[in-house]
Design an enzyme around this catalytic site. Structure first.
Site, PDB file in Angstrom:
ATOM      1  N   LYS A  52      36.304  40.821  37.558  1.00  0.00           N
ATOM      2  CA  LYS A  52      35.009  40.914  38.245  1.00  0.00           C
ATOM      3  C   LYS A  52      34.556  42.373  38.317  1.00  0.00           C
ATOM      4  O   LYS A  52      33.420  42.700  37.982  1.00  0.00           O
ATOM      5  CB  LYS A  52      35.127  40.312  39.653  1.00  0.00           C
ATOM      6  CG  LYS A  52      33.829  40.405  40.406  1.00  0.00           C
ATOM      7  CD  LYS A  52      33.943  39.790  41.800  1.00  0.00           C
ATOM      8  CE  LYS A  52      32.868  40.358  42.698  1.00  0.00           C
ATOM      9  NZ  LYS A  52      33.356  40.972  43.903  1.00  0.00           N
ATOM     10  N   ASP A  93      30.857  36.390  42.148  1.00  0.00           N
ATOM     11  CA  ASP A  93      31.275  36.682  43.523  1.00  0.00           C
ATOM     12  C   ASP A  93      31.103  35.393  44.330  1.00  0.00           C
ATOM     13  O   ASP A  93      30.859  34.318  43.768  1.00  0.00           O
ATOM     14  CB  ASP A  93      30.477  37.862  44.113  1.00  0.00           C
ATOM     15  CG  ASP A  93      29.079  37.447  44.539  1.00  0.00           C
ATOM     16  OD1 ASP A  93      28.601  36.370  44.085  1.00  0.00           O
ATOM     17  OD2 ASP A  93      28.461  38.164  45.336  1.00  0.00           O
TER      18      ASP A  93
END
Ligand code: SF4
Length: 220
Positions: free
Chosen positions: A125, A144
């Site tokens: 991420k 997210d």
């Protein structure tokens, strides 16, 4: 998640509407360099971007380079980032990451996913955030909590694991949309498709949204 023509058309409508609603959506972390974005993204784990933005100006003033962060006294680093939570682990990650940047990359942030995820404290991420936002490289879709939740509600994935959600999104979205789509879903998640009580009645995506898992009925 079917790849039928109708489903492709639905995904295209979602992409278009999100672009209309959030034309300027971008990362809400403040940064002036790829290094600052990398460190801010590490700090943003389990913490709001607003809180990170409060902490980072003083941090980057005191330690402006990877070399400076690599050599910072760990107790000092912990104190500087304490209010972002999990500060011991984050300080360790930042220091380890910067030491490797100095040792292997001349203190610069590398531009490939493989090199980024090889840095301590940097997962997929964080690597996607840095590549997409600092360098404009669409290496993947940043997933997210907002992106995961809304992708499920929109019927774009049934997965709960971030890596699988990302794979589902990458398979359905044109590559040129990967960076912006994520920023836009994050804005949408903050303003409309809120975790506890999504505002479906005023959501511009309602027409194409199956509202998977949303219990509240729509007002008549
Ligand atoms: S219609 Fe409701 S569930 Fe679907 S994206 Fe909009 S707010 Fe979220």
């Amino acid at each position: 998640m079917a790849s039928s023509t109708a489903e492709k058309g639905r995904v295209a409508q979602l992409v278009r509407q999100l672009a209309r609603d959030y034309p300027d959506a971008t990362c809400s972390l403040d940064f002036k360099s790829p290094l600052q974005l990398l460190i801010s993204t590490i700090l943003s784990a389990q913490c709001t971007d607003e809180r990170v933005n409060i902490v980072t100006p003083a941090l980057f003033k005191k330690y402006p380079t990877a070399a400076a962060l690599a050599k910072a006294p760990i107790a000092d680093l912990e104190k500087a980032i304490q209010s972002t939570g999990f500060f011991r682990n984050k300080a360790k990650s930042i220091q380890g990451c910067c030491q490797k940047l100095v040792a292997d990359h001349k203190g610069q942030v590398p531009r490939t996913l493989e090199e980024l995820v090889d840095l301590p404290g940097v997962g997929r991420k964080t690597a996607n955030v840095v590549l997409g936002t600092a360098f404009g490289i669409p290496s993947g879709v940043v997933v997210d909590t907002h992106v995961g939740r809304i992708s499920q509600r929109l019927g774009l994935t049934t997965a709960t694991d971030a890596v699988k959600i990302e794979q589902n999104l990458m398979a359905q979205l044109p590559k040129k949309e990967w960076i912006a789509f994520s920023h836009r879903l994050i804005f949408h998640g903050r303003q409309v498709c809120i975790a506890r009580k999504p505002k479906c009645e005023s959501c511009h995506l309602l027409k194409w949204c199956p509202r998977v898992g949303v219990k509240e009925p729509l007002p008549r």
